[in-house]
Design a protein around this motif. Sequence first.
Motif, PDB file in Angstrom:
ATOM      1  N   CYS A 269       0.823  -1.209   0.000  1.00 61.60           N
ATOM      2  CA  CYS A 269       0.000   0.000   0.000  1.00 61.60           C
ATOM      3  C   CYS A 269       0.854   1.254   0.000  1.00 61.60           C
ATOM      4  O   CYS A 269       0.545   2.226  -0.703  1.00 61.60           O
ATOM      5  CB  CYS A 269      -0.929  -0.003   1.207  1.00 61.60           C
ATOM      6  SG  CYS A 269      -2.229  -1.260   1.135  1.00 61.60           S
ATOM      7  N   GLU A 270       1.917   1.250   0.778  1.00 64.95           N
ATOM      8  CA  GLU A 270       2.777   2.433   0.846  1.00 64.95           C
ATOM      9  C   GLU A 270       3.436   2.711  -0.503  1.00 64.95           C
ATOM     10  O   GLU A 270       3.517   3.869  -0.940  1.00 64.95           O
ATOM     11  CB  GLU A 270       3.836   2.236   1.933  1.00 64.95           C
ATOM     12  CG  GLU A 270       4.702   3.450   2.196  1.00 64.95           C
ATOM     13  CD  GLU A 270       3.949   4.634   2.767  1.00 64.95           C
ATOM     14  OE1 GLU A 270       4.490   5.756   2.701  1.00 64.95           O
ATOM     15  OE2 GLU A 270       2.824   4.456   3.279  1.00 64.95           O
ATOM     16  N   SER A 271       3.891   1.666  -1.178  1.00 68.58           N
ATOM     17  CA  SER A 271       4.507   1.843  -2.491  1.00 68.58           C
ATOM     18  C   SER A 271       3.492   2.376  -3.512  1.00 68.58           C
ATOM     19  O   SER A 271       3.790   3.295  -4.283  1.00 68.58           O
ATOM     20  CB  SER A 271       5.092   0.509  -2.969  1.00 68.58           C
ATOM     21  OG  SER A 271       5.635   0.638  -4.271  1.00 68.58           O
ATOM     22  N   LEU A 272       2.289   1.817  -3.491  1.00 68.19           N
ATOM     23  CA  LEU A 272       1.266   2.272  -4.430  1.00 68.19           C
ATOM     24  C   LEU A 272       0.838   3.695  -4.104  1.00 68.19           C
ATOM     25  O   LEU A 272       0.566   4.495  -5.003  1.00 68.19           O
ATOM     26  CB  LEU A 272       0.071   1.325  -4.392  1.00 68.19           C
ATOM     27  CG  LEU A 272      -1.081   1.654  -5.339  1.00 68.19           C
ATOM     28  CD1 LEU A 272      -0.605   1.762  -6.792  1.00 68.19           C
ATOM     29  CD2 LEU A 272      -2.202   0.628  -5.227  1.00 68.19           C
ATOM     30  N   TRP A 273       0.763   4.037  -2.835  1.00 62.23           N
ATOM     31  CA  TRP A 273       0.411   5.401  -2.433  1.00 62.23           C
ATOM     32  C   TRP A 273       1.399   6.405  -3.027  1.00 62.23           C
ATOM     33  O   TRP A 273       1.002   7.445  -3.558  1.00 62.23           O
ATOM     34  CB  TRP A 273       0.393   5.480  -0.912  1.00 62.23           C
ATOM     35  CG  TRP A 273       0.225   6.860  -0.339  1.00 62.23           C
ATOM     36  CD1 TRP A 273       1.134   7.550   0.413  1.00 62.23           C
ATOM     37  CD2 TRP A 273      -0.916   7.714  -0.439  1.00 62.23           C
ATOM     38  NE1 TRP A 273       0.629   8.776   0.773  1.00 62.23           N
ATOM     39  CE2 TRP A 273      -0.632   8.898   0.266  1.00 62.23           C
ATOM     40  CE3 TRP A 273      -2.158   7.578  -1.065  1.00 62.23           C
ATOM     41  CZ2 TRP A 273      -1.535   9.953   0.367  1.00 62.23           C
ATOM     42  CZ3 TRP A 273      -3.064   8.635  -0.957  1.00 62.23           C
ATOM     43  CH2 TRP A 273      -2.748   9.799  -0.258  1.00 62.23           C
ATOM     44  N   GLU A 274       2.677   6.097  -2.963  1.00 56.04           N
ATOM     45  CA  GLU A 274       3.681   6.982  -3.548  1.00 56.04           C
ATOM     46  C   GLU A 274       3.534   7.055  -5.062  1.00 56.04           C
ATOM     47  O   GLU A 274       3.694   8.123  -5.664  1.00 56.04           O
ATOM     48  CB  GLU A 274       5.090   6.504  -3.171  1.00 56.04           C
ATOM     49  CG  GLU A 274       5.401   6.613  -1.684  1.00 56.04           C
ATOM     50  CD  GLU A 274       5.299   8.046  -1.167  1.00 56.04           C
ATOM     51  OE1 GLU A 274       5.675   8.974  -1.921  1.00 56.04           O
ATOM     52  OE2 GLU A 274       4.840   8.242  -0.027  1.00 56.04           O
ATOM     53  N   ASP A 275       3.214   5.926  -5.696  1.00 57.61           N
ATOM     54  CA  ASP A 275       3.013   5.915  -7.154  1.00 57.61           C
ATOM     55  C   ASP A 275       1.800   6.766  -7.552  1.00 57.61           C
ATOM     56  O   ASP A 275       1.823   7.459  -8.573  1.00 57.61           O
ATOM     57  CB  ASP A 275       2.815   4.485  -7.653  1.00 57.61           C
ATOM     58  CG  ASP A 275       4.087   3.658  -7.593  1.00 57.61           C
ATOM     59  OD1 ASP A 275       5.179   4.255  -7.469  1.00 57.61           O
ATOM     60  OD2 ASP A 275       3.986   2.416  -7.653  1.00 57.61           O
ATOM     61  N   LEU A 276       0.734   6.703  -6.766  1.00 55.38           N
ATOM     62  CA  LEU A 276      -0.460   7.496  -7.066  1.00 55.38           C
ATOM     63  C   LEU A 276      -0.164   8.984  -6.969  1.00 55.38           C
ATOM     64  O   LEU A 276      -0.585   9.773  -7.830  1.00 55.38           O
ATOM     65  CB  LEU A 276      -1.589   7.121  -6.096  1.00 55.38           C
ATOM     66  CG  LEU A 276      -2.223   5.737  -6.292  1.00 55.38           C
ATOM     67  CD1 LEU A 276      -3.083   5.380  -5.084  1.00 55.38           C
ATOM     68  CD2 LEU A 276      -3.053   5.688  -7.565  1.00 55.38           C
TER      69      LEU A 276
END
Length: 283
Positions: A269-276
């Motif tokens: 989730c943290e990685s995807l949050w940064e990607d978003l």
Amino acid sequence: MARMTARTGQIRDRMTMAGYRGLKAAAQLSRRPDESDRRYVFIVGMQRSGTTTLVRVFERDFRTRVFQEHSRLSDQDADRNIRLNPLPDVERALRPVRAPIVVLKPLVETQKTPLLLDRFEPSLAIWCYRHYLEVAQSNIRQFGDRGGKNNLRPIVRRDRTNWRAELVPDDVQETVDRLFSEEMPQLDAAALFWWVRNRLLFDLGLDEDPRVQMLSFDRFVTDPRQAMVDIYERLGVAYPRNEVTAAVDAGVARPNPEKAFAEEIYQLCESLWEDLKAAERLS
């Protein structure tokens, strides 16, 4: 696009939204249906990400016709009345609409966003996203068990007739299969489902589609007017003179910031949050 004149700001402030909708519908009757002069807006993304507030903002524009998740556009869904009817039926239902801006909120059809954008032109999809902890906690508060493991079970079962499992990529399927268990905390399950749904932005190539406008919840509640100015500019219509963002509440409750998930789910989730966030800066 033809202008619809009215002192909407002053009028709206003196009546309930139900009365305002009635006045708006009556005013739109004087306008002939004109599909060549129509824009479509699709509000997509993950539930509990500010989508309802965004709908309320659009409703305050005198030029819009708004269709919520439950509407005559989904009246063939015998289960929960939220899945869109077959698109030819949706087209027929929209044909007589007189508003120049048609807004739909088909959240459960987010996986079909490219199809919707291709079918209805010109159109704009607004991808609403919000921090995974906020969404997970909000889902559990709002839906209880339905906000957690119940959202993952159709994916594990590979039930492609269920919107949650429709068009799930193989690598996402494998990750859910590996991380899901009936013993996992509901909050972990809700966060993992957040990851599944928001991954679709990249899985579908929508992060590079000029017909998609990303909208973070934080930016929306912090500076709603500028967020809506940006959306109207991308839509290609003038920002309404009346103050449509009065429905936005900047004082929303924030979650407990401490990490609350299993390590791998947290990292996903943290990685995807940064990607978003990076994708929004580039959009």
